[in-house]
Scaffold this motif. Structure first.
Motif, PDB file in Angstrom:
ATOM      1  N   VAL A 266       1.293  -1.276   0.185  1.00  0.00           N
ATOM      2  CA  VAL A 266       0.441  -0.389  -0.186  1.00  0.00           C
ATOM      3  C   VAL A 266       1.152   0.989  -0.442  1.00  0.00           C
ATOM      4  O   VAL A 266       1.503   1.377   0.803  1.00  0.00           O
ATOM      5  CB  VAL A 266      -1.184  -0.434   1.439  1.00  0.00           C
ATOM      6  N   LEU A 267       0.923   1.837  -0.836  1.00  0.00           N
ATOM      7  CA  LEU A 267       1.560   3.505  -1.340  1.00  0.00           C
ATOM      8  C   LEU A 267       1.048   4.491  -0.260  1.00  0.00           C
ATOM      9  O   LEU A 267      -0.843   4.459  -0.748  1.00  0.00           O
ATOM     10  CB  LEU A 267       1.915   3.556  -2.266  1.00  0.00           C
ATOM     11  N   PHE A 268       0.998   5.686   0.270  1.00  0.00           N
ATOM     12  CA  PHE A 268       0.336   6.853   0.243  1.00  0.00           C
ATOM     13  C   PHE A 268       1.174   7.651  -0.131  1.00  0.00           C
ATOM     14  O   PHE A 268       2.184   8.099   0.731  1.00  0.00           O
ATOM     15  CB  PHE A 268       0.671   6.996   2.514  1.00  0.00           C
ATOM     16  N   SER A 269       0.253   8.174  -1.216  1.00  0.00           N
ATOM     17  CA  SER A 269       0.861   9.199  -1.882  1.00  0.00           C
ATOM     18  C   SER A 269       0.202  10.569  -1.414  1.00  0.00           C
ATOM     19  O   SER A 269      -0.271  10.736  -1.309  1.00  0.00           O
ATOM     20  CB  SER A 269       0.385   9.048  -3.583  1.00  0.00           C
ATOM     21  N   ALA A 270       1.338  10.907  -2.030  1.00  0.00           N
ATOM     22  CA  ALA A 270       0.803  13.115  -0.254  1.00  0.00           C
ATOM     23  C   ALA A 270       0.591  13.550  -1.663  1.00  0.00           C
ATOM     24  O   ALA A 270       1.360  13.620  -3.130  1.00  0.00           O
ATOM     25  CB  ALA A 270       1.580  13.588  -0.200  1.00  0.00           C
ATOM     26  N   HIS A 271      -0.062  14.780  -2.732  1.00  0.00           N
ATOM     27  CA  HIS A 271      -0.103  14.686  -4.036  1.00  0.00           C
ATOM     28  C   HIS A 271      -0.722  15.922  -3.748  1.00  0.00           C
ATOM     29  O   HIS A 271      -1.451  15.990  -2.760  1.00  0.00           O
ATOM     30  CB  HIS A 271      -1.054  13.510  -4.473  1.00  0.00           C
ATOM     31  N   ARG A 272      -0.652  17.033  -4.845  1.00  0.00           N
ATOM     32  CA  ARG A 272      -2.020  18.259  -5.525  1.00  0.00           C
ATOM     33  C   ARG A 272      -2.939  17.514  -6.589  1.00  0.00           C
ATOM     34  O   ARG A 272      -2.674  17.773  -7.683  1.00  0.00           O
ATOM     35  CB  ARG A 272      -1.371  19.188  -5.235  1.00  0.00           C
ATOM     36  N   ASP A 274      -3.358  14.599  -8.202  1.00  0.00           N
ATOM     37  CA  ASP A 274      -3.367  12.778  -8.968  1.00  0.00           C
ATOM     38  C   ASP A 274      -2.873  12.618  -8.097  1.00  0.00           C
ATOM     39  O   ASP A 274      -1.194  12.726  -8.109  1.00  0.00           O
ATOM     40  CB  ASP A 274      -2.848  13.132 -10.591  1.00  0.00           C
ATOM     41  N   PRO A 275      -2.720  11.145  -7.744  1.00  0.00           N
ATOM     42  CA  PRO A 275      -2.695  10.408  -6.928  1.00  0.00           C
ATOM     43  C   PRO A 275      -0.705  10.041  -7.702  1.00  0.00           C
ATOM     44  O   PRO A 275      -0.011   9.475  -6.918  1.00  0.00           O
ATOM     45  CB  PRO A 275      -3.575   9.277  -6.427  1.00  0.00           C
ATOM     46  N   LEU A 276      -1.585   9.566  -8.509  1.00  0.00           N
ATOM     47  CA  LEU A 276       0.258   9.299  -8.960  1.00  0.00           C
ATOM     48  C   LEU A 276       0.790  10.596  -9.909  1.00  0.00           C
ATOM     49  O   LEU A 276       2.048   9.592 -10.139  1.00  0.00           O
ATOM     50  CB  LEU A 276      -0.642   8.387 -10.703  1.00  0.00           C
ATOM     51  N   ASP A 277       0.834  11.264  -9.198  1.00  0.00           N
ATOM     52  CA  ASP A 277       1.913  11.852  -9.564  1.00  0.00           C
ATOM     53  C   ASP A 277       2.373  13.043  -8.253  1.00  0.00           C
ATOM     54  O   ASP A 277       1.635  13.954  -7.380  1.00  0.00           O
ATOM     55  CB  ASP A 277       1.422  13.616 -10.458  1.00  0.00           C
ATOM     56  N   PRO A 278       2.579  12.400  -7.351  1.00  0.00           N
ATOM     57  CA  PRO A 278       2.753  12.659  -5.890  1.00  0.00           C
ATOM     58  C   PRO A 278       3.985  12.938  -5.783  1.00  0.00           C
ATOM     59  O   PRO A 278       4.875  13.509  -5.971  1.00  0.00           O
ATOM     60  CB  PRO A 278       3.283  11.555  -5.200  1.00  0.00           C
ATOM     61  N   VAL A 279       4.338  14.187  -4.734  1.00  0.00           N
ATOM     62  CA  VAL A 279       4.587  14.963  -3.510  1.00  0.00           C
ATOM     63  C   VAL A 279       6.217  14.005  -3.035  1.00  0.00           C
ATOM     64  O   VAL A 279       7.616  14.144  -2.339  1.00  0.00           O
ATOM     65  CB  VAL A 279       4.260  16.511  -2.974  1.00  0.00           C
ATOM     66  N   ALA A 280       4.744  13.259  -2.118  1.00  0.00           N
ATOM     67  CA  ALA A 280       5.384  13.064  -1.320  1.00  0.00           C
ATOM     68  C   ALA A 280       4.502  11.197  -1.050  1.00  0.00           C
ATOM     69  O   ALA A 280       3.568  11.563  -1.697  1.00  0.00           O
ATOM     70  CB  ALA A 280       5.766  13.357   0.004  1.00  0.00           C
ATOM     71  N   MET A 281       6.281  10.573  -0.542  1.00  0.00           N
ATOM     72  CA  MET A 281       4.692   8.939  -0.911  1.00  0.00           C
ATOM     73  C   MET A 281       6.050   7.955   0.320  1.00  0.00           C
ATOM     74  O   MET A 281       7.318   7.780   0.638  1.00  0.00           O
ATOM     75  CB  MET A 281       4.971   8.294  -2.586  1.00  0.00           C
ATOM     76  N   SER A 282       4.750   7.258   0.536  1.00  0.00           N
ATOM     77  CA  SER A 282       5.527   5.800   1.849  1.00  0.00           C
ATOM     78  C   SER A 282       5.151   5.150   1.593  1.00  0.00           C
ATOM     79  O   SER A 282       4.298   4.608   0.786  1.00  0.00           O
ATOM     80  CB  SER A 282       5.004   5.868   3.385  1.00  0.00           C
ATOM     81  N   LEU A 283       6.240   3.452   1.519  1.00  0.00           N
ATOM     82  CA  LEU A 283       5.448   2.612   1.135  1.00  0.00           C
ATOM     83  C   LEU A 283       5.275   1.686   1.884  1.00  0.00           C
ATOM     84  O   LEU A 283       6.344   1.827   3.211  1.00  0.00           O
ATOM     85  CB  LEU A 283       7.159   1.683   0.293  1.00  0.00           C
ATOM     86  N   CYS A 284       4.627   0.781   2.336  1.00  0.00           N
ATOM     87  CA  CYS A 284       4.009   0.388   3.490  1.00  0.00           C
ATOM     88  C   CYS A 284       3.569  -1.324   3.288  1.00  0.00           C
ATOM     89  O   CYS A 284       3.355  -1.566   2.099  1.00  0.00           O
ATOM     90  CB  CYS A 284       2.217   0.467   4.630  1.00  0.00           C
ATOM     91  N   VAL A 285       3.726  -2.330   4.225  1.00  0.00           N
ATOM     92  CA  VAL A 285       3.341  -3.627   3.595  1.00  0.00           C
ATOM     93  C   VAL A 285       2.397  -4.602   4.074  1.00  0.00           C
ATOM     94  O   VAL A 285       2.303  -3.771   5.680  1.00  0.00           O
ATOM     95  CB  VAL A 285       5.057  -5.203   3.598  1.00  0.00           C
ATOM     96  N   HIS A 286       1.271  -5.262   3.928  1.00  0.00           N
ATOM     97  CA  HIS A 286       0.504  -5.571   4.485  1.00  0.00           C
ATOM     98  C   HIS A 286       0.538  -7.030   4.931  1.00  0.00           C
ATOM     99  O   HIS A 286       0.256  -7.678   3.964  1.00  0.00           O
ATOM    100  CB  HIS A 286      -0.912  -5.049   4.485  1.00  0.00           C
ATOM    101  N   SER A 287      -0.597  -7.632   5.120  1.00  0.00           N
ATOM    102  CA  SER A 287      -1.265  -9.261   5.133  1.00  0.00           C
ATOM    103  C   SER A 287      -2.948  -8.834   5.761  1.00  0.00           C
ATOM    104  O   SER A 287      -2.730  -7.258   5.686  1.00  0.00           O
ATOM    105  CB  SER A 287      -0.986  -9.714   6.540  1.00  0.00           C
TER     106      SER A 287
END
Length: 396
Positions: A266-272, A274-287
């Protein structure tokens, strides 16, 4: 036991994926799946030139493995997040070679759950003892001082301790879901002052014109995973030689290309916009029940953006998905005031040199008691309205 054959494997590719998954899937941990570990090896992120040499141990009955131990020879202590410099210093004082050492963990992933993966029909205690004896023989043959299992599964820990492993306690942070209806309900667990602080931090991100959107699993376009590598690389480069850039671009390429790996992301996209054009992003892994924070990066310096992208947005997503626990990763005392409770985690160790072994085992009881006292003191100061949330058996 006579019909069992022990084999040491220099690559995960030597063990068929179906065999590996048959023994490891029950753990529910993506970090021990065949594809995750194979991607680390195939991408060159885990390789002898990086100080990680795979030496996986398997017990085979005919053409079927019945027990597996993911293991690596390590030429350094980076990427472990259990800091054993004092052990290395003691080895030097005794005239012993500390490296290489034998290590059991999911590489560069400080995730609780390491164990020997043993078929349910087998005697787990007996096979644990057999495998530890084989490891002792391997270490003696190759003049390796120590074997170390990090972030061990609490359910497996007693079996390894009964077979002679010594326990060393360290600490990590954990958020637990107390059945919160939403993020506002979660905020009610804090005292009034900290509720205001968290709301202020979240407003600062919104005031910068940013929205944070989770992009999950099959909805993640491969290009966004590759963008995540750019953020990861940029963040590591900020710290120069201490940047700890462990993962290659090829590893992110494999995350992007393999749907089975991507479904745990799951990617948490910080954007203005479009979420696919992020200013910042974190990567998490989940079950299905757990979330793990891994990496982040930003192209802009914005107050509190790190807290939003790495803590608050993932917690909000976890509440919405019914996730029970969120491990945000190693380090960072700032996690405490944002809802992450300190808890102990155990590493297990074996040392081949009698004097070294005796010195460390005499030291461990006091060191472990001090660690538990420190954890208690940390949690006593957390800004909750009542006692910190219970962590269940993970706190054992």
């Amino acid at each position: 036991m006579a019909e069992l054959t022990a084999r040491w494997h220099g690559s995960l590719a030597e063990i068929p994926e179906a065999h590996w998954q048959a023994l490891t899937a029950a753990s529910g941990l993506p970090f021990y799946s065949w594809r995750w570990l194979h991607a680390l090896e195939q991408s060159g992120s885990v390789a002898p030139r990086q100080g990680w040499q795979p030496v996986h141990l398997a017990l085979w009955r005919g053409e079927q493995p019945v027990a597996l131990a993911p293991l690596y020879l390590k030429g350094h202590s980076y990427g472990e997040f259990v800091f054993d410099q004092s052990f290395a210093q003691l080895a030097g004082q005794l005239g012993l070679r500390y490296y290489p050492k034998l290590l059991g963990m999911s590489p560069v992933s400080p995730v609780q759950g390491y164990r020997f993966h043993i078929a349910p029909a087998e005697d787990a205690a007996a096979l644990t003892a057999v495998m530890l004896q084989l490891i002792d023989e391997f270490c003696a043959e190759h003049q390796i001082l120590s074997c170390n299992f990090l972030y061990v599964d609490p359910a497996w820990q007693p079996l390894a301790e009964a077979a002679g492993c010594a326990t060393w306690l360290n600490q990590q942070s954990l958020w637990s879901n107390q059945g919160y209806a939403d993020f506002d309900a979660y905020l009610q667990s804090f005292n009034a002052n900290q509720r205001r602080n968290i709301k202020r931090e979240r407003r600062a991100v919104a005031a910068a014109g940013l929205t944070v959107t989770p992009v999950v699993g099959e909805d993640i376009p491969p290009a966004l995973v590759q963008r995540m590598h750019d953020f990861y690389e940029q963040h590591c480069s900020r710290w120069g030689p201490w940047g700890s850039k462990y993962l290659s671009e090829a590893f992110f390429d494999q995350l992007a290309e393999d749907p089975e790996l991507r479904r745990h992301l799951v990617l948490f996209s910080a954007h203005r916009g479009d979420p696919l054009d992020p200013v910042a992003m974190s990567l998490c892994v989940h079950s299905d029940t757990e979330l793990w924070g891994r990496y982040w990066g930003s192209h802009e310096e914005i107050d509190n953006l790190h807290f939003e992208v790495c803590y608050y947005a993932p917690i909000e997503w976890a509440i919405g998905r019914g996730i029970q626990r969120f491990d945000p990763g190693a380090g960072g005392s700032h996690k405490r005031r944002r809802g992450f409770v300190a808890r102990p985690h155990a590493s297990l160790h074996r040392w081949r040199h009698p004097r070294f072994d005796a010195i460390v085992r005499r030291w461990l009881p006091e060191a472990n008691a001090q660690q538990l006292e420190e954890i208690e003191a940390i949690n006593a100061e957390l800004p909750f309205t009542a006692s910190p949330p219970a962590l269940g058996d993970l706190a054992a």
